[in-house]
Design a protein around this motif. Structure first.
Motif, PDB file in Angstrom:
ATOM      1  N   UNK A  76       0.811  -1.218   0.000  1.00 33.74           N
ATOM      2  CA  UNK A  76       0.000   0.000   0.000  1.00 33.74           C
ATOM      3  C   UNK A  76       0.844   1.267   0.000  1.00 33.74           C
ATOM      4  N   UNK A  77       2.100   1.178   0.451  1.00 31.61           N
ATOM      5  CA  UNK A  77       2.954   2.358   0.491  1.00 31.61           C
ATOM      6  C   UNK A  77       3.681   2.593  -0.830  1.00 31.61           C
ATOM      7  N   UNK A  78       3.716   1.611  -1.700  1.00 33.36           N
ATOM      8  CA  UNK A  78       4.434   1.747  -2.958  1.00 33.36           C
ATOM      9  C   UNK A  78       3.506   2.232  -4.063  1.00 33.36           C
ATOM     10  N   UNK A  79       3.966   3.198  -4.817  1.00 33.18           N
ATOM     11  CA  UNK A  79       3.236   3.703  -5.973  1.00 33.18           C
ATOM     12  C   UNK A  79       4.140   3.548  -7.189  1.00 33.18           C
ATOM     13  N   UNK A  80       3.643   2.911  -8.233  1.00 36.40           N
ATOM     14  CA  UNK A  80       4.418   2.659  -9.438  1.00 36.40           C
ATOM     15  C   UNK A  80       3.938   3.578 -10.548  1.00 36.40           C
TER      16      UNK A  80
END
Length: 92
Positions: A76-80
Motif C-alpha cells: 500500500x505504500x508503494x506507488x508505481x
C-alpha cells in the motif's frame, strides 16, 4: 444525416481506442513492477524473461512466511509510475 455522422464518429473513436497497445514495453514494465510490489510473483514471472525467474523464486521463498498484513502494508505504500522510457536495442 446526423445518424451517419454519429456512426462515423463512433467508428473513428473505436479505431483510436483499439489502437492502444497494452503490450508496449512501458505497459509491460509497469505491470511487472506492480505485480512485484504486490508480492504476486507468478504474475511477475509471466511478464518476465527466463533469466528473471530464478530471482523471483528466491523472492517468493523469502516472503512466503511473511504475514499478509505485512505484505499489504508494504504494497500500500508503494506507488508505481513509469515517468520516462528510453528504447534500446536488445543485442544479447
Amino acid at each position: 444525416m446526423i445518424k451517419r455522422i454519429a456512426l462515423l464518429c463512433f467508428f473513428i473513436w473505436i479505431c483510436i481506442v483499439s489502437c492502444k497497445n497494452s503490450n508496449a514495453p512501458a505497459a509491460v514494465a509497469e505491470k511487472f513492477l506492480i505485480s512485484f510490489s504486490q508480492f504476486d510473483y507468478e504474475s511477475a514471472k509471466s511478464l518476465s524473461t527466463k533469466n528473471t525467474w530464478e530471482m523471483l523464486d528466491i523472492m517468493a521463498a523469502f516472503t512466503k512466511d511473511m504475514p499478509e498484513a505485512g505484505k499489504d502494508a508494504i504494497a500500500n505504500h508503494l506507488k508505481i509510475k513509469i515517468t520516462d522510457t528510453k528504447q534500446e536495442s536488445d543485442s544479447t
